[in-house]
Motif scaffolding. Structure first.
Motif, PDB file in Angstrom:
ATOM      1  N   VAL A 223      39.931  49.278  26.903  1.00 65.51           N
ATOM      2  CA  VAL A 223      39.002  48.389  27.607  1.00 65.51           C
ATOM      3  C   VAL A 223      39.188  48.453  29.118  1.00 65.51           C
ATOM      4  O   VAL A 223      38.208  48.522  29.877  1.00 65.51           O
ATOM      5  CB  VAL A 223      39.167  46.937  27.109  1.00 65.51           C
ATOM      6  CG1 VAL A 223      38.414  45.961  28.025  1.00 65.51           C
ATOM      7  CG2 VAL A 223      38.669  46.813  25.682  1.00 65.51           C
ATOM      8  N   PHE A 224      40.457  48.449  29.595  1.00 63.63           N
ATOM      9  CA  PHE A 224      40.702  48.335  31.023  1.00 63.63           C
ATOM     10  C   PHE A 224      40.948  49.660  31.733  1.00 63.63           C
ATOM     11  O   PHE A 224      40.678  49.776  32.928  1.00 63.63           O
ATOM     12  CB  PHE A 224      41.887  47.391  31.271  1.00 63.63           C
ATOM     13  CG  PHE A 224      41.602  45.963  30.923  1.00 63.63           C
ATOM     14  CD1 PHE A 224      40.738  45.204  31.691  1.00 63.63           C
ATOM     15  CD2 PHE A 224      42.170  45.374  29.798  1.00 63.63           C
ATOM     16  CE1 PHE A 224      40.457  43.885  31.367  1.00 63.63           C
ATOM     17  CE2 PHE A 224      41.901  44.066  29.458  1.00 63.63           C
ATOM     18  CZ  PHE A 224      41.034  43.314  30.242  1.00 63.63           C
TER      19      PHE A 224
ATOM     20  N   MET B 103      43.673  47.173  24.811  1.00 66.14           N
ATOM     21  CA  MET B 103      43.847  46.905  26.237  1.00 66.14           C
ATOM     22  C   MET B 103      43.709  48.195  27.058  1.00 66.14           C
ATOM     23  O   MET B 103      43.088  48.199  28.130  1.00 66.14           O
ATOM     24  CB  MET B 103      45.216  46.271  26.500  1.00 66.14           C
ATOM     25  CG  MET B 103      45.391  44.865  25.954  1.00 66.14           C
ATOM     26  SD  MET B 103      44.211  43.645  26.634  1.00 66.14           S
ATOM     27  CE  MET B 103      42.976  43.610  25.333  1.00 66.14           C
TER      28      MET B 103
ATOM     29  N   ILE C  66      44.942  38.499  33.970  1.00 67.67           N
ATOM     30  CA  ILE C  66      43.483  38.539  34.117  1.00 67.67           C
ATOM     31  C   ILE C  66      42.953  37.219  34.658  1.00 67.67           C
ATOM     32  O   ILE C  66      42.049  37.191  35.501  1.00 67.67           O
ATOM     33  CB  ILE C  66      42.827  38.896  32.770  1.00 67.67           C
ATOM     34  CG1 ILE C  66      43.200  40.337  32.392  1.00 67.67           C
ATOM     35  CG2 ILE C  66      41.311  38.750  32.844  1.00 67.67           C
ATOM     36  CD1 ILE C  66      42.848  40.721  30.987  1.00 67.67           C
TER      37      ILE C  66
ATOM     38  N   ILE D 177      48.275  44.770  35.692  1.00 69.87           N
ATOM     39  CA  ILE D 177      48.099  44.207  34.354  1.00 69.87           C
ATOM     40  C   ILE D 177      48.941  44.971  33.336  1.00 69.87           C
ATOM     41  O   ILE D 177      49.394  44.391  32.340  1.00 69.87           O
ATOM     42  CB  ILE D 177      46.618  44.170  33.916  1.00 69.87           C
ATOM     43  CG1 ILE D 177      46.034  45.573  33.767  1.00 69.87           C
ATOM     44  CG2 ILE D 177      45.796  43.315  34.859  1.00 69.87           C
ATOM     45  CD1 ILE D 177      44.654  45.568  33.112  1.00 69.87           C
ATOM     46  N   CYS D 178      49.189  46.257  33.572  1.00 75.57           N
ATOM     47  CA  CYS D 178      50.073  47.010  32.675  1.00 75.57           C
ATOM     48  C   CYS D 178      51.506  46.486  32.747  1.00 75.57           C
ATOM     49  O   CYS D 178      52.183  46.339  31.720  1.00 75.57           O
ATOM     50  CB  CYS D 178      50.057  48.500  33.026  1.00 75.57           C
ATOM     51  SG  CYS D 178      48.644  49.393  32.359  1.00 75.57           S
TER      52      CYS D 178
ATOM     53  N   GLU E 173      39.818  39.771  44.253  1.00 77.15           N
ATOM     54  CA  GLU E 173      39.044  40.074  43.053  1.00 77.15           C
ATOM     55  C   GLU E 173      38.148  38.906  42.635  1.00 77.15           C
ATOM     56  O   GLU E 173      37.025  39.115  42.176  1.00 77.15           O
ATOM     57  CB  GLU E 173      39.971  40.425  41.876  1.00 77.15           C
ATOM     58  CG  GLU E 173      40.655  41.763  41.979  1.00 77.15           C
ATOM     59  CD  GLU E 173      41.818  41.747  42.951  1.00 77.15           C
ATOM     60  OE1 GLU E 173      42.088  42.803  43.543  1.00 77.15           O
ATOM     61  OE2 GLU E 173      42.446  40.674  43.120  1.00 77.15           O
TER      62      GLU E 173
ATOM     63  N   PHE F 242      48.856  39.745  29.617  1.00 77.67           N
ATOM     64  CA  PHE F 242      47.492  40.160  29.947  1.00 77.67           C
ATOM     65  C   PHE F 242      46.618  38.960  30.297  1.00 77.67           C
ATOM     66  O   PHE F 242      45.829  39.003  31.252  1.00 77.67           O
ATOM     67  CB  PHE F 242      46.875  40.941  28.779  1.00 77.67           C
ATOM     68  CG  PHE F 242      47.247  42.391  28.755  1.00 77.67           C
ATOM     69  CD1 PHE F 242      46.705  43.284  29.679  1.00 77.67           C
ATOM     70  CD2 PHE F 242      48.139  42.876  27.818  1.00 77.67           C
ATOM     71  CE1 PHE F 242      47.058  44.623  29.673  1.00 77.67           C
ATOM     72  CE2 PHE F 242      48.495  44.220  27.800  1.00 77.67           C
ATOM     73  CZ  PHE F 242      47.950  45.094  28.729  1.00 77.67           C
TER      74      PHE F 242
ATOM     75  N   TRP G 128      44.981  47.834  37.804  1.00 75.34           N
ATOM     76  CA  TRP G 128      45.406  48.461  36.557  1.00 75.34           C
ATOM     77  C   TRP G 128      46.922  48.496  36.428  1.00 75.34           C
ATOM     78  O   TRP G 128      47.474  48.152  35.387  1.00 75.34           O
ATOM     79  CB  TRP G 128      44.818  49.866  36.458  1.00 75.34           C
ATOM     80  CG  TRP G 128      45.413  50.688  35.355  1.00 75.34           C
ATOM     81  CD1 TRP G 128      46.184  51.790  35.461  1.00 75.34           C
ATOM     82  CD2 TRP G 128      45.298  50.439  33.938  1.00 75.34           C
ATOM     83  NE1 TRP G 128      46.571  52.256  34.231  1.00 75.34           N
ATOM     84  CE2 TRP G 128      46.036  51.439  33.275  1.00 75.34           C
ATOM     85  CE3 TRP G 128      44.669  49.454  33.180  1.00 75.34           C
ATOM     86  CZ2 TRP G 128      46.144  51.500  31.886  1.00 75.34           C
ATOM     87  CZ3 TRP G 128      44.775  49.510  31.787  1.00 75.34           C
ATOM     88  CH2 TRP G 128      45.502  50.518  31.164  1.00 75.34           C
TER      89      TRP G 128
ATOM     90  N   ALA H 195      38.119  51.556  33.942  1.00 71.08           N
ATOM     91  CA  ALA H 195      37.869  51.149  35.331  1.00 71.08           C
ATOM     92  C   ALA H 195      38.701  51.989  36.292  1.00 71.08           C
ATOM     93  O   ALA H 195      38.217  52.417  37.351  1.00 71.08           O
ATOM     94  CB  ALA H 195      38.180  49.669  35.507  1.00 71.08           C
ATOM     95  N   TYR H 196      39.964  52.239  35.931  1.00 73.10           N
ATOM     96  CA  TYR H 196      40.833  53.082  36.754  1.00 73.10           C
ATOM     97  C   TYR H 196      40.363  54.534  36.702  1.00 73.10           C
ATOM     98  O   TYR H 196      40.307  55.226  37.715  1.00 73.10           O
ATOM     99  CB  TYR H 196      42.270  52.948  36.248  1.00 73.10           C
ATOM    100  CG  TYR H 196      43.297  53.758  37.001  1.00 73.10           C
ATOM    101  CD1 TYR H 196      43.276  53.849  38.386  1.00 73.10           C
ATOM    102  CD2 TYR H 196      44.318  54.424  36.323  1.00 73.10           C
ATOM    103  CE1 TYR H 196      44.229  54.588  39.081  1.00 73.10           C
ATOM    104  CE2 TYR H 196      45.272  55.161  37.002  1.00 73.10           C
ATOM    105  CZ  TYR H 196      45.219  55.241  38.378  1.00 73.10           C
ATOM    106  OH  TYR H 196      46.159  55.978  39.053  1.00 73.10           O
TER     107      TYR H 196
ATOM    108  N   GLN I 230      43.166  57.444  26.737  1.00 75.33           N
ATOM    109  CA  GLN I 230      42.073  56.630  26.212  1.00 75.33           C
ATOM    110  C   GLN I 230      41.623  57.149  24.848  1.00 75.33           C
ATOM    111  O   GLN I 230      41.347  56.373  23.928  1.00 75.33           O
ATOM    112  CB  GLN I 230      40.888  56.655  27.174  1.00 75.33           C
ATOM    113  CG  GLN I 230      41.108  55.847  28.440  1.00 75.33           C
ATOM    114  CD  GLN I 230      40.003  56.060  29.450  1.00 75.33           C
ATOM    115  OE1 GLN I 230      40.252  56.187  30.641  1.00 75.33           O
ATOM    116  NE2 GLN I 230      38.773  56.128  28.983  1.00 75.33           N
TER     117      GLN I 230
END
Length: 525
Positions: free
Chosen positions: A132-133, A129, A458, A423-424, A468, A454, A420, A136-137, A364
């Motif tokens: 992957v996500f 997770m 999403i 979802i965290c 979004e 998650f 971000w 973007a941040y 990451q």
């Protein structure tokens, strides 16, 4: 600004970064040094690194522009940032994370959860997770920093993007978290000086605190009709209760980011770097003051820019920025601050970008190398002792972030940040709090919580939350409309229903399954 002077200042700035990065490199002897800075970082360095990793160009430019559009209501986010992001995070979560990570001998956020619940799936899923996500941040921070370098040094955007990526990659690769935290602390000092000067200069420009706030209140009639229709009641007032703007500010900006900070992997890892709980208690005041001046400043400066522009040009900030709210803060600063401050603010923004980028890329890298590959049996060097897999993850994460930086659209900074953080919170927070404070929490309960958190979050972003779901276009392609449910669900942030679902799944499934072994709990607690 004079390009020659700016170049000389930037060269000196890079020299200082190189010195701190080299210091971190020399002190990095093993995987523990690379991953958690040897667990002996000074509390002030930890607090400054935490704040610098937390505050990025998205807070200064993106959220500063949002405050310029919507007003002082964003100060509630600053309040949550200090209460939850520092006081609660340090004293109640940080102390437990530090102790449990040391007792379980783990050095990453996913491995902490996986070891506590004795689950390889949790370690790999959490790492996945993140990997992957998080890009973007990371990419929006990279975009913000590169755009500023592009304008300041009159260079090509692609060149600026690569320069920023290379600078961060080199010292994260070589020096690990020690190099990251040392450079973060330096960047935080620059950011603190810059924002203090900005706050003082702004109130001086609008006639002082009382005169500035009274003058801004008197401009309520100038709020654009489009914002008034959404519930805007002036820059010194909260939006109308229950209006679309109220839902956006309260559920997405204030709660999404304010609560989401508690479950940020890159921040949780900072708690693993100190030797004892006393260090965290000592760091609380430093962290609180830093966060107040960093985010509090932009949330005050943004709204007050409307008064300044009206007094000097007869128009509000949004008109000066021609509708692009990301330009409000730069336009405001360049219009009245002296030349010396422009150099300082340039370094402030670069520091904000570099410090957050390095923290995100490091996490990451560890998620990909340590939590995914190594947990699945891939090895490069002695298992658990080598930094080679995390370094491979760093390189992969940088490539992903740079690639996304070319793909993502403009005016996305604040929205991507809220996505971000949200979802965290939904995916990690119940499992994390339960891991630290509830011994009855089980492996299956944690898995159910994370997967549902998650998934629901999403789903909400893709099919319900119109900010979004409309640009994603998936709901339109499948169902012929931008959102599946009517208002207010189109403006309710998914955090508000994903987090309760995640928490309920964690508690319910844990109570229905066998508790962990007493021997394991004794080791954890």
């Amino acid at each position: 600004m004079n390009l020659g002077i700016l170049t000389a200042i930037f060269a000196a700035y890079l020299g200082i970064l190189i010195f701190f990065a080299y210091t971190g490199f020399k002190q990095t002897q093993n995987a523990d040094d690379y991953l958690v800075a040897g667990r002996n970082v000074h509390p002030w360095v930890m607090a400054l690194s935490y704040g610098a990793a937390f505050i990025s160009t998205s807070a200064i430019i993106g959220f500063g522009g949002v405050a310029g559009m919507y007003g002082f209501s964003l100060l509630w986010l600053a309040f949550l940032n200090i209460i939850l992001g520092v006081w609660i995070a340090f004293a109640f979560l940080g102390t437990k994370i530090r102790k449990m990570s040391a007792q379980l001998e783990v050095a990453t956020f996913p491995s902490l959860l996986g070891s506590r619940y004795q689950s390889r799936f949790i370690t790999v899923f959490a790492g996945l997770m993140i990997f992957v996500f998080m890009p973007a941040y990371t990419s929006i921070i990279l975009i913000g920093g590169a755009r500023f370098l592009q304008e300041a040094f009159v260079m090509n955007f692609n060149t600026a993007l690569l320069i920023l990526a290379v600078i961060v990659t080199v010292y994260v690769l070589t020096g690990g978290l020690k190099a990251v935290m040392y450079t973060d602390a330096f960047c935080a000092s620059v950011m603190f000086l810059g924002m203090m000067a900005l706050l003082i200069g702004t109130y001086n420009a609008v006639g002082g605190v009382v005169a500035g706030h009274r003058g801004l209140t008197a401009l309520n009639d100038l709020v654009p009709e489009s914002l008034t229709a959404m519930g805007h009641q002036g820059w010194t007032a909260m939006p109308q209760l229950g209006s679309p703007l109220w839902w956006t500010i309260v559920s997405t900006i204030i709660m999404g980011v304010g609560i989401g900070v508690l479950a940020q992997p890159q921040l949780a890892m900072r708690f693993m770097t100190v030797r004892e709980n006393k260090s965290l208690y000592r760091a609380v005041m430093v962290g609180s003051v830093f966060i107040f001046f960093l985010v509090g400043t932009v949330y005050m400066v943004g709204p007050l820019s409307n008064l300044y522009f009206y007094n000097t040009q007869g128009i509000i900030a949004a008109d000066v920025a021609q509708g692009n709210i990301d330009l409000i803060i730069p336009a405001f600063i360049s219009s009245f601050m002296p030349e010396w401050f422009l150099y300082l603010f340039t370094l402030t923004l670069i520091s904000a970008a570099i410090s957050t980028l390095s923290a995100l890329i490091h996490v990451q890298g560890t998620a990909f190398g340590r939590d995914i590959l190594e947990t699945m049996g891939v090895q490069m060097g002695k298992k658990g002792k080598s930094a080679r897999l995390p370094q491979l993850g760093v390189m992969t994460g940088v490539v992903l972030a740079v690639t996304l930086a070319y793909i993502l659209p403009g005016s996305i900074i604040a929205r991507a940040t809220a996505f971000w953080f949200g979802i965290c919170a939904a995916g990690f927070l119940p499992t994390l709090v339960g891991a630290l404070y509830w011994q009855r929490g089980t492996r299956l309960g944690a898995i159910a919580s994370m997967v549902s958190g998650f998934s629901v979050s999403i789903f909400g972003f893709v099919f319900l939350h119109i900010a979004e779901s409309e640009p994603f276009g998936i709901a339109m392609a499948l169902f012929g409309r931008h959102a599946l449910l009517p208002y207010p669900w189109t403006h309710v942030d998914p955090l508000l229903y994903a987090l309760p679902v995640s928490a309920a799944m964690y508690i319910g499934v844990s109570l229905l399954t066998a508790p962990p072994a007493k021997e394991h709990l004794k080791r954890c607690f």
